[in-house]
Design an enzyme around this catalytic site. Structure first.
Site, short mmCIF file in Angstrom:
data_model
loop_
_atom_site.label_atom_id
_atom_site.label_comp_id
_atom_site.label_asym_id
_atom_site.label_seq_id
_atom_site.Cartn_x
_atom_site.Cartn_y
_atom_site.Cartn_z
N GLY A 295 -22.22 14.61 -18.66
CA GLY A 295 -23.22 13.73 -19.22
C GLY A 295 -23.81 14.35 -20.47
O GLY A 295 -23.97 13.72 -21.51
N GLU A 298 -26.47 21.43 -22.38
CA GLU A 298 -27.74 21.82 -23.00
C GLU A 298 -27.60 22.92 -24.03
O GLU A 298 -28.43 23.83 -24.07
CB GLU A 298 -28.70 22.24 -21.89
N HIS A 322 -33.02 15.36 -19.21
CA HIS A 322 -32.43 16.49 -18.46
C HIS A 322 -32.02 17.62 -19.42
O HIS A 322 -32.41 18.77 -19.23
CB HIS A 322 -31.23 15.98 -17.67
N GLU A 323 -31.26 17.27 -20.45
CA GLU A 323 -30.78 18.32 -21.37
C GLU A 323 -31.94 18.97 -22.11
O GLU A 323 -31.96 20.18 -22.31
CB GLU A 323 -29.76 17.76 -22.36
N HIS A 326 -33.71 21.49 -20.01
CA HIS A 326 -32.98 22.76 -19.94
C HIS A 326 -33.46 23.76 -21.01
O HIS A 326 -33.20 24.95 -20.88
CB HIS A 326 -31.48 22.53 -20.13
N GLU A 345 -30.31 24.10 -12.45
CA GLU A 345 -30.10 22.66 -12.30
C GLU A 345 -31.14 21.96 -11.42
O GLU A 345 -31.55 20.84 -11.72
CB GLU A 345 -28.69 22.39 -11.76
N ASP A 400 -16.94 26.63 -11.51
CA ASP A 400 -16.93 25.23 -11.95
C ASP A 400 -16.99 24.27 -10.76
O ASP A 400 -17.49 23.16 -10.88
CB ASP A 400 -15.64 24.91 -12.72
N TYR A 408 -28.53 20.37 -7.67
CA TYR A 408 -29.34 19.42 -8.44
C TYR A 408 -30.38 18.76 -7.53
O TYR A 408 -31.57 18.83 -7.78
CB TYR A 408 -28.45 18.33 -9.05
#
Ligand code: ZN
Length: 631
Positions: A295, A298, A322-323, A326, A345, A400, A408
């Site tokens: 999405g 950051e 959200h970003e 961060h 997160e 990953d 989250y």
């Protein structure tokens, strides 16, 4: 990062195979980064200089990285760095007096996940120096896991190529030889050479007015972890949004981006009011082509953003919140290792909800919380219990894959729980001082817990004990007194789905135009499982779900279409899979096809037709979902 819940399923499969390998007698050190080869207890990097040429023909970066290092252990002679698929042609040590000495270097044993350690032996004359610079001449591989090279036809404009990096979690090592662990922070500077008609941007001080002449200089004066070093090169232009904010994109995406993200400057101002000073100067957005796998990412000063947020109605800007958040949780105060990822997160998801409440309204945030809670409960049914802790024991596997609703959504819920327990004013003061105290540092979950204990849990009136907090951090599932989000709007929506399914109201009576995207998503998810496909078709022709411009509504709808084998909408489902490259939007749709008992082959065919436009990370995840052996 705004991640992709689909991968939690893979995670469970992958890690269940891996963890048995760890012998019980090996002591687990939560402060140790098990995903880096770097000997950071012996040498530490303080500054990075990059000098790179971007070659679109060979899909390579070529040039040098110079690491300014400090020796922590006087007896150490070998510097161990992280690399993946890098060709190193020369290594030399530069001393303060200008002396440059060739250094022996060799690769160690490769690891499928971690890459290959690069071992540089300091020459004799350099061994007494406590500070030195290590210059490495190198080239990346066209298969670099961090870099995506898009040919012109996969860009919005269709005339120029575009490349971008995605370094989180451990991919910086595939384009820069360095100590690739969030525990090390560096400042950096860079000279980037590109074809003259293209612009380079980085997670650094971008100058929107810089002349386009194929050579760009960058400086990043604030120390950042390696996963935040970022670059993009393409036919990119800039439009300001506010005094400190603006958007970079291909010209074809600029106008819609400016409309969609118009609230960014206000978000930044509100965020400063809530969380403390914004320490990074400018906050700009870079809108990438559809293959960007997340999405948003950051990258400091310049968040990388998926164009799937361009819904035309500003309904998906929570990703920008959200970003931006961060900039405090993650970029300013960073998780020490990927095992502590909830600190990045979960904290950011909580801050995002606080920002959304200020910019929009509480109803919308409540709706979002209900949806996140629902996702979390679903995942708690499938994720292995020891991985349901916010801070599990994690010393193997691929970081990953260690991404999902636990970090989250459970992380956010934990902070919501603390806010409820201490009251918003007290908790806000705690957050403010947390960011101030640990600014530009990396911290472990244990350090967070100690700080929480000192600042809040030990206060006389506290009804939360250290043991309560430990249950959230180290135990599976949710504590009995965990908050349960609720939304009266969504309750009404749920009821409406039932009465429509029972034939008590017509499609035209469903007020979907007045709903938030969250409400529409909840409506789709609340349809009874035994609903006949003709009714789904009726719904679709009345409400236009298959044709939605909102990527999240499309995602939800096409998951249902696949799960229910509503084949009448499969053509539009495939269009959805071709339109987006963001993992969150497409991986669960592939998964639903693969698991509906009939369409695994069809899903594989659709994947073959679409995969060239996907990012390698997304491609690998989907290949896993479809049980394709790609090795
Ligand atoms: Zn994030």
């Amino acid at each position: 990062m705004r991640a992709k819940p689909g991968s939690i399923i893979l995670l469970t499969l992958l890690l269940s195979a891996c963890s048995e390998k760890v012998p019980e007698e090996v002591a687990y050190d939560p402060a140790h980064d098990y995903f880096s080869f770097a000997n950071t207890d012996q040498f530490i990097t303080q500054h990075l200089e990059l000098d790179l040429t971007v070659d679109f023909d060979t899909q390579q970066l070529r040039g040098s990285a110079t690491l300014a290092m400090r020796k922590l252990d006087p007896n150490s002679t070998d510097v161990v760095l992280d690399t993946r698929d890098l060709g190193i042609s020369d290594a030399r040590v530069l001393l303060a007096d200008g002396v440059s000495i060739p250094a022996e270097h060799r690769f160690g044993e490769s690891d499928g996940t971690k890459g290959t350690p690069l071992i540089v032996t300091l020459p004799d004359v350099a061994r007494s120096a406590t500070e030195f610079r290590l210059k490495l001449e190198y080239a990346t591989s066209p298969d670099s896991t961090a870099l995506q090279w898009l040919p012109p036809d996969l860009t919005a404009g269709g005339k120029h190529p575009l490349m971008f990096s995605q370094s989180q979690t451990i991919h910086a090592r595939s384009w820069v030889p360095l100590q690739d662990t969030p525990a090390v922070r560096v400042t950096y500077e860079a000279t980037i050479r590109t074809p003259p008609e293209l612009l380079a941007v980085m997670s650094a001080n971008n100058d929107p007015l810089t002349p386009r002449r194929g050579e760009y200089r960058f400086d990043m004066p604030q120390p950042i972890p390696s996963y935040l070093v970022a670059i993009a090169v393409g036919n990119i232009f800039f439009v300001p949004l506010g005094e400190q904010t603006g958007v970079y994109a291909e010209p074809e995406l600029l106008e819609t981006s400016v409309f969609e993200f118009a609230d960014t400057q206000e978000m930044l101002e509100q965020a400063e009011r809530l969380f403390g000073p914004y320490e990074w100067g400018r906050y700009d957005l870079l809108v990438l082509p559809p293959s960007f796998p997340f999405g948003g990412m950051e990258n400091p000063r310049l968040s990388f953003i998926t164009p799937s947020l361009l819904a035309g109605d500003r309904s998906l800007v929570s990703v920008i919140a959200h970003e931006l958040a961060h900039s405090w949780s993650g970029n300013l105060v960073t998780n020490a290792t990927w095992r502590d990822q909830w600190l990045n997160e979960g904290m950011t998801s909580y801050l995002e909800s606080r920002l959304m409440e200020v910019i929009y309204d509480k109803d919308r945030v409540d709706e979002e919380r209900v949806l996140l809670y629902r996702e979390l409960l679903l995942d708690l049914e499938t994720v292995r219990p020891d991985l349901q802790a916010l801070a599990p024991r994690l010393d193997d596997g691929d970081p990953d894959d260690f991404q999902g609703t636990i970090h989250y959504n459970k992380g956010q819920l934990f902070l919501q729980y603390l806010e409820n327990a201490f009251g918003r004013d007290v908790f806000d003061r705690f957050l403010f001082s947390y960011f101030e105290t640990f600014a530009f540092q990396t911290i472990t979950t244990e350090r967070f817990l100690d700080y929480l204990d000192e600042e809040l849990l030990q206060t006389e009136t506290s009804e939360v004990s250290r043991a309560d907090a430990e249950q959230w951090l180290y135990q599976p599932g949710l504590p009995a007194d965990a908050p349960v989000p609720s939304s009266s709007t969504l309750k009404a929506v749920e009821a409406l789905a039932t009465v429509w399914a029972q034939g008590e109201i017509e499609v035209t009576e469903i007020p979907v135009k007045r709903w938030s995207p969250q409400a529409t998503i909840h409506f789709i998810n609340s349809l009874p499982p035994d609903l006949a496909n003709e009714r789904l078709a009726e719904l679709d022709s009345g409400l236009g779900f298959s044709a939605t411009r909102n990527a999240e509504i499309g995602r939800t709808w096409f998951i249902q279409v696949a799960q229910r084998r509503h084949t009448a909408a499969y053509e539009q489902l495939e269009q959805h899979l071709n339109r987006y490259g963001r993992g969150r939007l497409i991986e669960p749709v592939y998964l639903a096809l693969a698991q509906n008992g009939s369409d695994l082959e069809l899903a594989r065919e659709m994947f073959e037709r679409a995969r060239d436009a996907y990012h390698p990370l997304t491609e690998a995840n989907i290949a896993g979902v479809l049980a394709l052996d790609e090795s």
